[in-house]
Write a protein that holds these residues in place. Structure first.
Motif, PDB file in Angstrom:
ATOM      1  N   LEU A 181       1.852   0.195 -10.608  1.00 38.48           N
ATOM      2  CA  LEU A 181       0.833   0.713  -9.691  1.00 38.48           C
ATOM      3  C   LEU A 181      -0.502   0.004  -9.898  1.00 38.48           C
ATOM      4  N   LEU A 182      -1.147  -0.295  -8.788  1.00 36.09           N
ATOM      5  CA  LEU A 182      -2.486  -0.875  -8.771  1.00 36.09           C
ATOM      6  C   LEU A 182      -3.393   0.086  -8.025  1.00 36.09           C
ATOM      7  N   PHE A 234       1.549   3.699   5.416  1.00 36.59           N
ATOM      8  CA  PHE A 234       0.670   2.801   4.664  1.00 36.59           C
ATOM      9  C   PHE A 234       1.401   1.555   4.191  1.00 36.59           C
ATOM     10  N   SER A 235       2.715   1.629   4.049  1.00 32.67           N
ATOM     11  CA  SER A 235       3.489   0.522   3.478  1.00 32.67           C
ATOM     12  C   SER A 235       3.483  -0.731   4.356  1.00 32.67           C
ATOM     13  N   LEU A 236       2.954  -0.634   5.568  1.00 30.18           N
ATOM     14  CA  LEU A 236       2.879  -1.797   6.452  1.00 30.18           C
ATOM     15  C   LEU A 236       1.724  -2.727   6.061  1.00 30.18           C
ATOM     16  N   LEU A 270       0.834  -1.204   0.000  1.00 32.50           N
ATOM     17  CA  LEU A 270       0.000   0.000   0.000  1.00 32.50           C
ATOM     18  C   LEU A 270       0.866   1.251   0.000  1.00 32.50           C
ATOM     19  N   LEU A 271       0.574   2.144  -0.924  1.00 30.69           N
ATOM     20  CA  LEU A 271       1.323   3.382  -1.078  1.00 30.69           C
ATOM     21  C   LEU A 271       0.549   4.563  -0.507  1.00 30.69           C
ATOM     22  N   ASN A 272      -0.775   4.586  -0.746  1.00 28.57           N
ATOM     23  CA  ASN A 272      -1.579   5.727  -0.319  1.00 28.57           C
ATOM     24  C   ASN A 272      -3.049   5.334  -0.255  1.00 28.57           C
ATOM     25  N   VAL A 273      -3.798   6.054   0.580  1.00 32.67           N
ATOM     26  CA  VAL A 273      -5.242   5.923   0.659  1.00 32.67           C
ATOM     27  C   VAL A 273      -5.819   7.304   0.405  1.00 32.67           C
ATOM     28  N   VAL A 274      -6.693   7.405  -0.590  1.00 36.61           N
ATOM     29  CA  VAL A 274      -7.301   8.681  -0.958  1.00 36.61           C
ATOM     30  C   VAL A 274      -8.776   8.612  -0.591  1.00 36.61           C
ATOM     31  N   VAL A 309      -4.077   2.909  -3.371  1.00 32.97           N
ATOM     32  CA  VAL A 309      -3.019   2.856  -4.385  1.00 32.97           C
ATOM     33  C   VAL A 309      -1.909   1.952  -3.846  1.00 32.97           C
ATOM     34  N   PHE A 310      -1.604   0.903  -4.607  1.00 34.80           N
ATOM     35  CA  PHE A 310      -0.574  -0.064  -4.238  1.00 34.80           C
ATOM     36  C   PHE A 310       0.554  -0.006  -5.266  1.00 34.80           C
TER      37      PHE A 310
END
Length: 128
Positions: free
Chosen positions: A106-107, A50-52, A35-39, A125-126
């Protein structure tokens, strides 16, 4: 003769299925994602890592494994989840549906929200 023709024609008509969309195009999902980000219409602490959160798609078995190494639970609860769907939609047993898009490494998973609720949009966003 006309009766036979009508019977055959009606059998062909009812045999057609309007839900013949392609099966889920999930081959690009295969493997591990971080996980890179949550929008969303929400806020997170500035130091939220988020990377955890990681997910691993096993497209042969139609399962996604979710791992949370931190204190927060993003995307879904930890564990293995069965998914299905059609086209670019992934559905889970709790009736949540996500639209997915893979671009390079990116996913993007976007929750298909309830149009009656204005603030339930969320995008995950992963990265590989």
């Amino acid at each position: 003769m006309k009766l036979r023709f009508l019977i055959v024609l009606s059998m062909l008509f009812f045999a057609c299925n309007t839900d013949d969309e392609p099966v889920i195009a999930d081959a690009a999902l295969e493997g591990e994602w971080q996980l890179l980000n949550v929008v969303c219409y929400c806020s997170f602490e500035p130091d939220t890592d988020f990377s955890l959160t990681k997910i691993n798609f096993d497209t042969d078995r139609s399962r996604v494994t979710v791992i949370h190494d931190g204190q927060y639970s993003f995307f879904r609860e930890a564990g293995e989840h069965f998914y299905g769907g059609q086209g670019d939609r992934i559905g889970f047993s709790d009736d949540t549906v996500y639209r997915f898009e893979v671009e390079g490494s990116l996913l993007t998973l976007t929750l298909q929200d309830n149009p009656e609720i204005a603030d339930d949009e969320v995008t995950f966003v992963f990265k590989r």
